[in-house]
Motif scaffolding. Structure first.
Motif, PDB file in Angstrom:
ATOM      1  N   SER A   1      34.837  48.301  64.600  1.00 29.20           N
ATOM      2  CA  SER A   1      34.858  49.677  64.113  1.00 29.20           C
ATOM      3  C   SER A   1      35.518  49.787  62.749  1.00 29.20           C
ATOM      4  CB  SER A   1      35.607  50.571  65.106  1.00 29.20           C
ATOM      5  OG  SER A   1      35.012  50.490  66.384  1.00 29.20           O
TER       6      SER A   1
ATOM      7  N   THR B   1      26.477  52.339  62.836  1.00 25.44           N
ATOM      8  CA  THR B   1      27.415  51.294  63.261  1.00 25.44           C
ATOM      9  C   THR B   1      27.431  50.085  62.341  1.00 25.44           C
ATOM     10  OG1 THR B   1      25.681  50.355  64.657  1.00 25.44           O
ATOM     11  CG2 THR B   1      27.198  51.912  65.702  1.00 25.44           C
TER      12      THR B   1
ATOM     13  N   LYS C   1      32.484  51.773  62.399  1.00 24.77           N
ATOM     14  CA  LYS C   1      32.240  53.138  62.889  1.00 24.77           C
ATOM     15  C   LYS C   1      32.040  53.937  61.597  1.00 24.77           C
ATOM     16  CE  LYS C   1      32.537  57.307  64.668  1.00 24.77           C
ATOM     17  NZ  LYS C   1      32.145  58.502  63.901  1.00 24.77           N
TER      18      LYS C   1
END
Length: 198
Positions: free
Chosen positions: A130, A178, A192
């Motif tokens: 992320s 993503t 993220k």
């Protein structure tokens, strides 16, 4: 809620905040020993905090939080820009750089916990997929967490990584929710990603 608002009145340096017998001076406040009175040392909002539960001194702490002129201060509900400094298995640490359009002058740290990264499939969030150290993120301030770090959330579509540098030194380009891609090498890394535009 009414009471909370009255607790947050604006004060200026030299304003009396209370007696030192009833209140302990926190940030932005000091005690004058000649009359045992707590005064404000800066312009800002007065707030009274409960004493730490493990403290032998059980007087409430009075603080003056600097007015916006002293640089922006993160508050729950504000959108901030931060740089990721460290990524661990269950959380990432950040240094907050801006609150809204205003830059901060003090050092504020933020923590993004695993459950606050995104809105769906929270249990499958991999922090290392992320965020990476050095990423610039847009996040929402949830609350003042522990150890002076704010809890941050990137769970909305428009929140997340806004800028990242690839290992080759290029500025990565978002290619999906993503993933970001290095324009120099074509290498794809997971992130993220903050949604840009509407």
């Amino acid at each position: 809620m009414q009471e909370r608002e009255s607790e947050r009145e604006l004060v200026t340096p030299g304003d009396v905040l209370g007696k030192a017998t009833d209140l302990k001076a926190g940030k932005g406040a000091y005690v004058a020993s000649h009359n045992n009175t707590v005064y404000a040392s800066l312009t800002g909002r007065r707030s009274v905090l409960p004493p730490p539960p493990d403290s032998s001194d059980q007087r409430p702490i009075v603080e003056v939080t600097g007015h916006k002129a002293h640089g922006a201060v993160p508050e729950p509900g504000s959108i901030i820009i931060a740089r990721v400094t460290k990524v661990m298995a269950r959380m990432a640490s950040t240094d907050i750089m801006c609150v809204g359009p205003k830059s901060v002058r003090e050092k504020f740290t933020g923590t993004i916990r695993q459950q606050d990264v995104r809105a769906t499939e929270i249990d499958k969030v991999d922090m290392h997929s992320s965020f990476r150290p050095g990423d610039i993120i847009r996040a929402l301030v949830l609350s003042l967490g522990d150890a002076r770090a704010y809890y941050l959330s990137t769970a909305k579509n428009e929140l997340g990584v806004v800028s990242a540098e690839s290992p080759a030194g290029g500025t990565m380009v978002p290619i999906s929710w993503t993933e970001m891609q290095c324009p120099l090498t074509g290498q794809i890394q997971q992130r993220k990603v903050a949604k840009v535009g509407s």
